[in-house]
Design a protein around this motif. Structure first.
Motif, PDB file in Angstrom:
ATOM      1  N   TYR A 250       0.835  -1.197   0.000  1.00 58.72           N
ATOM      2  CA  TYR A 250       0.000   0.000   0.000  1.00 58.72           C
ATOM      3  C   TYR A 250       0.875   1.255   0.000  1.00 58.72           C
ATOM      4  CZ  TYR A 250      -3.978   3.013   1.169  1.00 58.72           C
ATOM      5  OH  TYR A 250      -4.948   3.978   1.144  1.00 58.72           O
ATOM      6  N   GLU A 251       1.937   1.219   0.789  1.00 57.17           N
ATOM      7  CA  GLU A 251       2.863   2.360   0.841  1.00 57.17           C
ATOM      8  C   GLU A 251       3.509   2.591  -0.516  1.00 57.17           C
ATOM      9  OE1 GLU A 251       7.266   3.339   2.687  1.00 57.17           O
ATOM     10  OE2 GLU A 251       6.028   1.798   3.646  1.00 57.17           O
TER      11      GLU A 251
ATOM     12  N   GLU B 287       1.000   4.187  -2.943  1.00 56.56           N
ATOM     13  CA  GLU B 287       0.833   5.616  -2.719  1.00 56.56           C
ATOM     14  C   GLU B 287       2.010   6.416  -3.269  1.00 56.56           C
ATOM     15  OE1 GLU B 287      -1.911   6.466   1.114  1.00 56.56           O
ATOM     16  OE2 GLU B 287       0.129   5.816   1.578  1.00 56.56           O
ATOM     17  N   ARG B 288       3.195   5.860  -3.185  1.00 57.31           N
ATOM     18  CA  ARG B 288       4.396   6.574  -3.627  1.00 57.31           C
ATOM     19  C   ARG B 288       4.600   6.530  -5.131  1.00 57.31           C
ATOM     20  NH1 ARG B 288       8.985   3.801  -0.458  1.00 57.31           N
ATOM     21  NH2 ARG B 288      10.073   4.514  -2.322  1.00 57.31           N
TER      22      ARG B 288
ATOM     23  N   ASN C 208      -9.184  12.164  -9.228  1.00 61.95           N
ATOM     24  CA  ASN C 208      -8.011  12.000  -8.375  1.00 61.95           C
ATOM     25  C   ASN C 208      -6.801  12.735  -8.934  1.00 61.95           C
ATOM     26  OD1 ASN C 208      -5.454  10.318  -7.451  1.00 61.95           O
ATOM     27  ND2 ASN C 208      -7.082   9.941  -5.972  1.00 61.95           N
TER      28      ASN C 208
ATOM     29  N   ARG D 188      -3.725  12.450  -7.166  1.00 62.16           N
ATOM     30  CA  ARG D 188      -2.533  11.777  -6.659  1.00 62.16           C
ATOM     31  C   ARG D 188      -2.037  10.710  -7.615  1.00 62.16           C
ATOM     32  NH1 ARG D 188      -1.733   9.905  -0.492  1.00 62.16           N
ATOM     33  NH2 ARG D 188       0.497   9.466  -0.616  1.00 62.16           N
ATOM     34  N   PHE D 189      -2.957   9.942  -8.185  1.00 62.26           N
ATOM     35  CA  PHE D 189      -2.566   8.801  -9.008  1.00 62.26           C
ATOM     36  C   PHE D 189      -2.664   9.069 -10.508  1.00 62.26           C
ATOM     37  CE2 PHE D 189      -4.231   6.880  -5.030  1.00 62.26           C
ATOM     38  CZ  PHE D 189      -3.072   6.235  -4.602  1.00 62.26           C
TER      39      PHE D 189
ATOM     40  N   LYS E 224      -7.393   7.103   3.619  1.00 63.29           N
ATOM     41  CA  LYS E 224      -6.470   5.978   3.636  1.00 63.29           C
ATOM     42  C   LYS E 224      -7.191   4.678   3.995  1.00 63.29           C
ATOM     43  CE  LYS E 224      -1.826   4.903   5.440  1.00 63.29           C
ATOM     44  NZ  LYS E 224      -1.057   5.276   4.233  1.00 63.29           N
TER      45      LYS E 224
ATOM     46  N   HIS F 186      -9.400   3.129  -2.265  1.00 62.80           N
ATOM     47  CA  HIS F 186      -7.988   2.764  -2.249  1.00 62.80           C
ATOM     48  C   HIS F 186      -7.796   1.245  -2.261  1.00 62.80           C
ATOM     49  CE1 HIS F 186      -7.420   6.978  -0.730  1.00 62.80           C
ATOM     50  NE2 HIS F 186      -6.391   6.885  -1.539  1.00 62.80           N
TER      51      HIS F 186
ATOM     52  N   HIS G 196      -5.790  -0.719  -4.976  1.00 61.95           N
ATOM     53  CA  HIS G 196      -4.674  -1.560  -4.538  1.00 61.95           C
ATOM     54  C   HIS G 196      -4.804  -2.986  -5.072  1.00 61.95           C
ATOM     55  CE1 HIS G 196      -2.528  -4.379  -1.898  1.00 61.95           C
ATOM     56  NE2 HIS G 196      -1.597  -3.437  -1.910  1.00 61.95           N
TER      57      HIS G 196
END
Length: 548
Positions: free
Chosen positions: A213-214, A217-218, A255, A257-258, A526, A531, A535
């Protein structure tokens, strides 16, 4: 405004050729019209799918021998039995009971006095219905025995999928190297007994999930194709039985972020169509079944011709999110290499564990309040052993009622109930007062009852052979739910009463802890459902990556 597709006017099927589909429709639906049309169809198809309209394909291919002989019914008799009292069928979450009288005891007395549905005469042998998609023919009976895939076997298939071969891309990509690097980091993740915000027992491996998951996100970047015009593309429907695909589309397209605008930076490519709106729009033109598949074939041809990314992997780094019952059928060929997030996750009908992922069915009544709260009682105040209420859709539910309606005082098993405000209140009281909520399949393997049970703090009892539960790749479903095979319905109470109290308390705690992963938020948070779905797609793409 999104660019239109060229060459296929759905108003004239004779124009279908090698050209692309066009997104001009006759008549064209605006958003309100589409919602109104779909609301009408939802009323026909709720209660986990429906036989009205053109849902013939929804009947299962599996036939499991119970104890009795094969019934000597003609096809027209079977069809008639299936349609009995269909007008009274309603969806589980909105199940109610009559407002006359007061309390659950009055409800039970009324249900006992109501006329029994003739469907309860269905013998114990499960019938198999077969029809070609879109033919409109009456279902026929096949006398074929197909052994179901157990949850244990599904776990084995998931393990095997991580070691299986995958399609090699036609040329190397920097993004593949980034994915491979992330995969290696996840495989070597530091072991943690728990992670902030996560409850370890409900995960297969909380250390790997936390690391994955980390990394998502990155690193993860998604490109959304802008081709295609509303309503089939880019128009999410946020209410109803199939709302999961709409909520994901809405949140994904908004979104920051992605999502990337440069496809060369993307690790994954999202095909933003709505299987629900595809069905509605083509049904306006009396086009259905095979025409839906042909429409998607031409959309893929457009994507492959206009962009080079599909051809590099033959679609393996592309994904779709679709909740309508027919989505698994109409995407099986044109999008066979894609990662498919499907509500109708039937491992016996082409769902591939490890490549495809299960989309949770979340029935949404209000766009403004998708998390309509349910205050479930603590275990000590749950006096009912098991609860079910629902329409008699499919072969399994009549069997459930035949064995357990009015048989035991702690087994509250009902058929269809009318809707009204008082009924809904009492219905929720049943859910909140039960230890176990029976999640029996309808015409298809999926049911919104599973998520509704979780929101009520009621341990789901999943009775649906070959159904792959949501987020199966990372969640340990046996830590917060019970699986009962369809043929074991006659032993249902014995199975439940044999569960030690300590085990039940652990299951209940798991239900409470897993709730956060099945919640929609208008602004994603989160570990929420948006998410978790993303994922699942990321996870399955990583599993396909191999060193060259």
């Amino acid at each position: 405004m999104y660019p239109m597709l060229d060459g296929f006017d759905v108003g004239d099927v004779s124009t279908v050729s090698n050209a692309m589909p066009i997104a001009t429709y006759k008549p064209k639906l605006n958003q309100d019209d589409a919602y109104e049309k779909e609301a009408t169809l939802d009323n026909e198809l709720e209660s986990d799918g429906g036989i009205n309209s053109f849902e013939v394909e929804n009947h299962e291919d599996e036939v499991f021998g119970f104890t009795q002989k094969l019934p000597k019914y003609a096809n027209d008799s079977i069809q008639k039995d299936l349609e009995i009292d269909n007008r009274h069928s309603i969806h589980f979450e909105s199940q109610g009971v009559p407002s006359k009288g007061s309390g659950m005891q009055n409800v039970e007395m009324q249900l006992q006095n109501e006329k029994k549905s003739q469907l309860l005469k269905t013998p114990m042998l499960v019938l198999n219905y077969e029809s070609k998609i879109g033919t409109g023919t009456t279902p026929t009976v096949r006398r074929k025995l197909v052994m179901p895939t157990s949850i244990t076997q599904m776990n084995s298939l998931l393990l095997q999928s991580s070691n299986s071969s995958s399609t090699r891309p036609r040329w190397a990509s920097r993004r593949d190297r980034e994915l491979l690097s992330a995969k290696l980091e996840i495989e070597n993740a530091r072991v943690v007994s728990n992670s902030s915000g996560l409850y370890a027992p409900i995960f297969r491996d909380v250390s790997k999930f936390s690391r994955s998951y980390e990394m998502m996100e990155r690193k993860l970047k998604v490109y959304i194709y802008r081709d295609g015009e509303k309503p089939i593309f880019h128009q999410p429907k946020m209410r109803g039985l199939y709302a999961s695909e709409g909520w994901f589309m809405k949140l994904m397209e908004g979104n920051k972020r992605f999502v990337v605008r440069d496809p060369k930076k993307a690790h994954l490519f999202y095909l933003p169509f709505s299987s629900q709106m595809l069905r509605v729009t083509l049904s306006e033109q009396n086009l259905r079944g095979k025409h839906m598949e042909q429409y998607l074939e031409r959309y893929v041809e457009l994507i492959a011709r206009k962009y080079r990314f599909w051809n590099r992997t033959e679609g393996a780094d592309h994904f779709l999110v679709a909740c309508h019952d027919w989505a698994s059928q109409i995407t099986r060929q044109p999008m066979k290499n894609c990662i498919r997030s499907l509500c109708n996750a039937n491992v016996a009908k082409g769902f591939q564990i490890g490549k495809d992922t299960t989309l949770p069915v979340t029935y949404i009544h209000s766009m403004m309040n998708p998390l309509r709260g349910v205050a479930g009682k603590p275990p000590s105040e749950r006096s009912i052993l098991a609860f079910f209420a629902g329409g008699m859709h499919g072969y399994l539910r009549p069997i459930l009622l035949k064995h357990w309606e009015n048989k035991e005082p702690d087994m509250k098993i009902f058929g269809p109930m009318p809707r009204d405000l008082e009924g809904k209140k009492i219905y929720r009281e049943y859910m909140n007062s039960s230890k176990y909520c029976i999640c029996a399949r309808g015409y298809e393997v999926h049911t919104p009852r599973i998520i509704e049970a979780i929101f009520s703090g009621c341990v789901p009892v999943i009775i649906s052979d070959n159904y792959v539960p949501p987020l199966f790749e990372v969640l340990n479903w046996e830590a917060f739910s019970i699986f009962v095979s369809e043929r074991d319905v006659p032993s249902l109470r014995n199975i439940l009463v044999s569960i030690p109290r300590e085990r039940y308390l652990a299951l209940h705690l798991g239900v409470e802890k897993v709730k956060q992963h099945f919640q929609w938020h208008k602004i994603p948070v989160k570990y929420d459902l948006f998410h978790m779905i993303l994922h699942a797609v990321w996870n399955n793409r990583l599993s396909q990556i191999r060193p060259r």
